[in-house]
Design a protein around this motif. Sequence first.
Motif, PDB file in Angstrom:
ATOM      1  N   ARG A 104       0.863  -1.190   0.000  1.00 20.46           N
ATOM      2  CA  ARG A 104       0.000   0.000   0.000  1.00 20.46           C
ATOM      3  C   ARG A 104       0.891   1.228   0.000  1.00 20.46           C
ATOM      4  O   ARG A 104       1.835   1.328   0.793  1.00 20.46           O
ATOM      5  CB  ARG A 104      -0.874  -0.003   1.245  1.00 20.46           C
ATOM      6  CG  ARG A 104      -1.886   1.112   1.301  1.00 20.46           C
ATOM      7  CD  ARG A 104      -2.864   0.827   2.448  1.00 20.46           C
ATOM      8  NE  ARG A 104      -4.051   1.645   2.342  1.00 20.46           N
ATOM      9  CZ  ARG A 104      -4.197   2.841   2.885  1.00 20.46           C
ATOM     10  NH1 ARG A 104      -3.200   3.363   3.592  1.00 20.46           N
ATOM     11  NH2 ARG A 104      -5.325   3.502   2.747  1.00 20.46           N
ATOM     12  N   LEU A 105       0.587   2.150  -0.890  1.00 18.02           N
ATOM     13  CA  LEU A 105       1.366   3.362  -1.036  1.00 18.02           C
ATOM     14  C   LEU A 105       0.417   4.556  -1.061  1.00 18.02           C
ATOM     15  O   LEU A 105      -0.501   4.594  -1.877  1.00 18.02           O
ATOM     16  CB  LEU A 105       2.171   3.312  -2.341  1.00 18.02           C
ATOM     17  CG  LEU A 105       3.012   4.520  -2.696  1.00 18.02           C
ATOM     18  CD1 LEU A 105       4.119   4.728  -1.666  1.00 18.02           C
ATOM     19  CD2 LEU A 105       3.611   4.348  -4.086  1.00 18.02           C
ATOM     20  N   ILE A 116       0.014   8.442  -1.833  1.00 13.73           N
ATOM     21  CA  ILE A 116       0.670   9.465  -2.638  1.00 13.73           C
ATOM     22  C   ILE A 116      -0.076  10.793  -2.463  1.00 13.73           C
ATOM     23  O   ILE A 116      -1.287  10.845  -2.670  1.00 13.73           O
ATOM     24  CB  ILE A 116       0.668   9.070  -4.125  1.00 13.73           C
ATOM     25  CG1 ILE A 116       1.337   7.708  -4.328  1.00 13.73           C
ATOM     26  CG2 ILE A 116       1.346  10.149  -4.971  1.00 13.73           C
ATOM     27  CD1 ILE A 116       1.203   7.169  -5.737  1.00 13.73           C
ATOM     28  N   GLY A 126       3.443   8.635   1.730  1.00 11.19           N
ATOM     29  CA  GLY A 126       4.785   8.087   1.530  1.00 11.19           C
ATOM     30  C   GLY A 126       5.528   8.810   0.425  1.00 11.19           C
ATOM     31  O   GLY A 126       6.749   8.883   0.431  1.00 11.19           O
ATOM     32  N   LEU A 127       4.770   9.344  -0.546  1.00 13.89           N
ATOM     33  CA  LEU A 127       5.346  10.106  -1.651  1.00 13.89           C
ATOM     34  C   LEU A 127       4.585  11.410  -1.817  1.00 13.89           C
ATOM     35  O   LEU A 127       3.377  11.460  -1.588  1.00 13.89           O
ATOM     36  CB  LEU A 127       5.226   9.351  -2.980  1.00 13.89           C
ATOM     37  CG  LEU A 127       5.986   8.064  -3.197  1.00 13.89           C
ATOM     38  CD1 LEU A 127       5.727   7.551  -4.606  1.00 13.89           C
ATOM     39  CD2 LEU A 127       7.469   8.241  -2.969  1.00 13.89           C
ATOM     40  N   GLY A 183       9.931  11.583  -0.745  1.00 14.93           N
ATOM     41  CA  GLY A 183       9.292  10.503  -0.019  1.00 14.93           C
ATOM     42  C   GLY A 183      10.206   9.754   0.912  1.00 14.93           C
ATOM     43  O   GLY A 183      11.414   9.970   0.946  1.00 14.93           O
ATOM     44  N   GLU A 184       9.570   8.873   1.655  1.00 14.23           N
ATOM     45  CA  GLU A 184      10.269   7.991   2.589  1.00 14.23           C
ATOM     46  C   GLU A 184      10.987   6.898   1.793  1.00 14.23           C
ATOM     47  O   GLU A 184      10.479   6.449   0.764  1.00 14.23           O
ATOM     48  CB  GLU A 184       9.246   7.332   3.512  1.00 14.23           C
ATOM     49  CG  GLU A 184       8.223   8.272   4.088  1.00 14.23           C
ATOM     50  CD  GLU A 184       8.536   8.574   5.526  1.00 14.23           C
ATOM     51  OE1 GLU A 184       9.164   7.742   6.165  1.00 14.23           O
ATOM     52  OE2 GLU A 184       8.147   9.655   5.971  1.00 14.23           O
ATOM     53  N   SER A 238       8.824   3.888   0.865  1.00 12.50           N
ATOM     54  CA  SER A 238       7.804   4.230  -0.129  1.00 12.50           C
ATOM     55  C   SER A 238       8.423   4.396  -1.514  1.00 12.50           C
ATOM     56  O   SER A 238       7.821   4.018  -2.519  1.00 12.50           O
ATOM     57  CB  SER A 238       7.077   5.516   0.263  1.00 12.50           C
ATOM     58  OG  SER A 238       6.361   5.309   1.458  1.00 12.50           O
ATOM     59  N   ALA A 278       7.372   2.253  -4.685  1.00 11.77           N
ATOM     60  CA  ALA A 278       6.952   2.947  -5.908  1.00 11.77           C
ATOM     61  C   ALA A 278       7.812   2.535  -7.102  1.00 11.77           C
ATOM     62  O   ALA A 278       7.300   2.382  -8.216  1.00 11.77           O
ATOM     63  CB  ALA A 278       7.013   4.455  -5.710  1.00 11.77           C
TER      64      ALA A 278
END
Length: 101
Positions: free
Chosen positions: A11-12, A14, A49-50, A78-79, A82, A86
């Motif tokens: 799971r991301l 954005i 995360g982004l 981002g992290e 993440s 991505a």
Amino acid sequence: MRGYPRDLSGRLVIAVTDPLLAHNTGRFAVEVTNGCAGIGKVGDEEPAGLTLGIASLASLYSGHTGVLRLQQTGLLHGEPASITLAARLFHNGYPWMTDRF
């Protein structure tokens, strides 16, 4: 149609900004399970995360520019976890089109 690696699940979130169309601005969660993806808008309370602009998202989604290149040019933040996710999600090769019309 975009594909994702079958062995990929994650799971991301954005955060997207669009200076022209305000309804495109917000946070979106991309959820992938066994290579099948879904996306939905999430609230601002969910950490992203982004973070990137809509033009960078289009370039990333189409395969024209990768995550690391966008990060190196300051168009994506981002992290580390993440960014790694991505890079796997959006690694699809370069866009192409046949010559025939």
